[in-house]
Scaffold this motif. Structure first.
Motif, PDB file in Angstrom:
ATOM      1  N   THR A 202       0.825  -1.201   0.000  1.00 41.57           N
ATOM      2  CA  THR A 202       0.000   0.000   0.000  1.00 41.57           C
ATOM      3  C   THR A 202       0.864   1.257   0.000  1.00 41.57           C
ATOM      4  O   THR A 202       0.606   2.203  -0.746  1.00 41.57           O
ATOM      5  CB  THR A 202      -0.940   0.010   1.228  1.00 41.57           C
ATOM      6  N   VAL A 203       1.916   1.258   0.826  1.00 38.89           N
ATOM      7  CA  VAL A 203       2.823   2.413   0.885  1.00 38.89           C
ATOM      8  C   VAL A 203       3.545   2.577  -0.445  1.00 38.89           C
ATOM      9  O   VAL A 203       3.652   3.700  -0.968  1.00 38.89           O
ATOM     10  CB  VAL A 203       3.828   2.259   2.051  1.00 38.89           C
ATOM     11  N   LYS A 204       4.035   1.495  -1.013  1.00 41.61           N
ATOM     12  CA  LYS A 204       4.749   1.573  -2.298  1.00 41.61           C
ATOM     13  C   LYS A 204       3.848   2.125  -3.398  1.00 41.61           C
ATOM     14  O   LYS A 204       4.277   2.963  -4.193  1.00 41.61           O
ATOM     15  CB  LYS A 204       5.263   0.200  -2.711  1.00 41.61           C
ATOM     16  N   SER A 205       2.610   1.678  -3.444  1.00 35.41           N
ATOM     17  CA  SER A 205       1.716   2.180  -4.487  1.00 35.41           C
ATOM     18  C   SER A 205       1.378   3.655  -4.254  1.00 35.41           C
ATOM     19  O   SER A 205       1.259   4.428  -5.204  1.00 35.41           O
ATOM     20  CB  SER A 205       0.449   1.338  -4.566  1.00 35.41           C
ATOM     21  N   TRP A 206       1.245   4.077  -2.976  1.00 33.68           N
ATOM     22  CA  TRP A 206       0.984   5.490  -2.692  1.00 33.68           C
ATOM     23  C   TRP A 206       2.166   6.348  -3.125  1.00 33.68           C
ATOM     24  O   TRP A 206       1.995   7.404  -3.727  1.00 33.68           O
ATOM     25  CB  TRP A 206       0.700   5.684  -1.200  1.00 33.68           C
ATOM     26  N   VAL A 207       3.385   5.888  -2.812  1.00 30.92           N
ATOM     27  CA  VAL A 207       4.589   6.634  -3.196  1.00 30.92           C
ATOM     28  C   VAL A 207       4.684   6.735  -4.714  1.00 30.92           C
ATOM     29  O   VAL A 207       5.010   7.795  -5.261  1.00 30.92           O
ATOM     30  CB  VAL A 207       5.858   5.962  -2.601  1.00 30.92           C
ATOM     31  N   LYS A 208       4.363   5.650  -5.404  1.00 27.30           N
ATOM     32  CA  LYS A 208       4.425   5.651  -6.865  1.00 27.30           C
ATOM     33  C   LYS A 208       3.422   6.634  -7.460  1.00 27.30           C
ATOM     34  O   LYS A 208       3.720   7.343  -8.429  1.00 27.30           O
ATOM     35  CB  LYS A 208       4.143   4.241  -7.373  1.00 27.30           C
ATOM     36  N   ARG A 209       2.223   6.694  -6.888  1.00 31.79           N
ATOM     37  CA  ARG A 209       1.195   7.607  -7.387  1.00 31.79           C
ATOM     38  C   ARG A 209       1.511   9.065  -7.071  1.00 31.79           C
ATOM     39  O   ARG A 209       1.045   9.972  -7.748  1.00 31.79           O
ATOM     40  CB  ARG A 209      -0.166   7.251  -6.783  1.00 31.79           C
ATOM     41  N   ASN A 210       2.268   9.327  -6.002  1.00 28.54           N
ATOM     42  CA  ASN A 210       2.497  10.703  -5.537  1.00 28.54           C
ATOM     43  C   ASN A 210       3.962  11.111  -5.620  1.00 28.54           C
ATOM     44  O   ASN A 210       4.447  11.858  -4.767  1.00 28.54           O
ATOM     45  CB  ASN A 210       1.985  10.838  -4.091  1.00 28.54           C
ATOM     46  N   GLN A 211       4.678  10.656  -6.623  1.00 28.43           N
ATOM     47  CA  GLN A 211       6.095  10.988  -6.767  1.00 28.43           C
ATOM     48  C   GLN A 211       6.322  12.492  -6.917  1.00 28.43           C
ATOM     49  O   GLN A 211       7.261  13.043  -6.356  1.00 28.43           O
ATOM     50  CB  GLN A 211       6.692  10.263  -7.979  1.00 28.43           C
TER      51      GLN A 211
ATOM     52  N   LEU B 181       6.007  14.206  -3.536  1.00 23.01           N
ATOM     53  CA  LEU B 181       7.158  13.902  -2.692  1.00 23.01           C
ATOM     54  C   LEU B 181       8.393  14.672  -3.150  1.00 23.01           C
ATOM     55  O   LEU B 181       9.177  15.154  -2.325  1.00 23.01           O
ATOM     56  CB  LEU B 181       7.429  12.398  -2.672  1.00 23.01           C
TER      57      LEU B 181
END
Length: 123
Positions: A94-103, A106
């Motif tokens: 879940t964290v990895k997919s959130w980071v990928k969507r919000n690069q 970030l």
């Protein structure tokens, strides 16, 4: 040899059969054993419970009165599958997919943080 029941005459038929040898009902789409042909009950239409009809992406000419279809996907089964997938996702995924969507967000926050550190260190 796996068998299925013919929807019209209810005789046991080979699961790879293209047509029923008893009543000649088409069992597979376009004469190909790899494409299943979904059929509706007597008084129902497949479109009433199909995912593609619900989201308005179906372009089947018999829509909304289709009695048989190769693309039919039961909306309840789709919902159940997506709920199961969501339940099986771990926190890390879940964290990895959130980071990928919000690069982009970030990256912007990182730049602001670096600018803040530089501004505080020079004053």
């Amino acid at each position: 040899m796996a068998t299925v029941s013919c929807p019209r005459c209810h005789q046991a038929v080979d699961s790879q059969a293209i047509t029923c040898p008893y009543c000649r009902t088409t069992l597979k789409a376009f004469g190909h054993p790899g494409i299943p042909l979904h059929r509706a009950s007597k008084d129902e239409y497949l479109c009433d419970s199909c995912t593609y009809h619900a989201d308005d992406t179906c372009n089947f000419p018999q829509r909304p009165y289709a009695k048989d279809c190769t693309l039919y996907q039961n909306i309840e089964e789709s919902k159940l599958q997506s709920q199961q997938q969501l339940a099986h996702q771990s926190f890390g995924v879940t964290v990895k997919s959130w980071v990928k969507r919000n690069q982009g967000l970030l990256l912007l926050l990182g730049l602001v943080l670096i600018c803040l550190v530089i501004a505080l260190s020079t004053s």
